[in-house]
Design a protein around this motif. Structure first.
Motif: not given
Length: 253
Positions: A152-158, A176-177, A243-250
């Motif tokens: 559904k989505g991806i999250v990239s930290f640095h 994409v986040l 917290n930005a990731m948790l919002d994205f997951l929701k």
């Protein structure tokens, strides 16, 4: 009665927290060993999070993130990209390993897909999955979006944003986040512009959030605190990005 009370308390403690369990799997003859964590109280749609570690391979940072997310109701799996007998012992070996997969991107994509398969075998809903990663793992998360893995989505930290300019840009389905240190000088302005143009060309639903005074590895508590070295922990950016990731997951799951 006293025995019953103790038994109930023991049962509560045993199920209240997620437990890391090694999970072996294979890429041909190469043995891989990741970590699977089933949530003690999974969310109703049984969503899953695949975690791709930084260049040193499976580390405490990745396992801690997996545990925190499992305790929030997500099935989680920490991927082994390198192989059980190829874990780097130092930064030189880590750099060599990571460079190989960046230069042989199909091999990296295959290792990510194999880990994704393990997450699904673990019990995660195959229609409700997000891939996240740190640094080298963040690059891998972006690759999952580029080849439209069924997530559904991806999250990239640095994570690294670069790509071979000869690669075609396809329609990008996963959301994409990108969570990026505003002072990360390992990522050039040209790479940032190229990545953003790639997202536009691929018609992606994407976000890119910058964190002030943050350089590379800003979520890693073992990265030190000297920004001049290019890698350093930033507590405020760490908390804000989580917290930005948790919002994205929701939003996406």
């Amino acid at each position: 009665m006293k025995f019953f009370f103790i038994s109930v308390c023991f049962l509560f403690v045993s199920v209240a927290f997620a437990q890391l369990k090694p999970a072996e799997y294979n890429d041909g003859a190469q043995l891989l060993s990741g970590f699977a964590i089933n949530s003690p109280k999974p969310l109703i749609n049984q969503p899953g999070i695949l975690i791709l570690p930084a260049w040193m391979g499976i580390d405490d940072h990745a396992k801690d993130s997996a545990t925190r997310l499992a305790n929030l109701g997500y099935y989680t799996f920490v991927a082994d990209i390198y192989g059980i007998d190829k874990r780097p012992k130092n930064s030189a070996e880590a750099g060599k390993n990571a460079t190989y997969y960046k230069n042989n991107i199909a091999d990296y994509q295959r290792r990510i897909q194999l880990a994704l398969d393990q997450l699904i075998k673990q019990g995660a809903n195959p229609d409700e999955i997000v891939v996240m990663g740190y640094c080298f793992g963040g690059t891998g998360a972006i690759e999952a979006a580029r080849v439209n893995m069924k997530v559904k989505g991806i999250v990239s930290f640095h994570g690294g944003l670069g790509r071979d300019e000869n690669r075609t840009i396809d329609f990008i389905k996963p959301k994409v986040l990108i969570l990026h240190g505003a002072d990360d000088f390992f990522t050039t302005e040209n790479e940032i512009r190229s990545f953003q143009n790639e997202m536009r060309s691929g018609k992606a639903d994407w976000q890119m959030i910058y964190y002030a005074n943050a350089v590379h590895s800003f979520t890693d508590k073992n990265a030190g605190n000297d920004n001049s070295k290019g890698v350093a922990y930033n507590e405020k950016a760490d908390k804000r990005s989580w917290n930005a990731m948790l919002d994205f997951l929701k939003e996406v799951l």
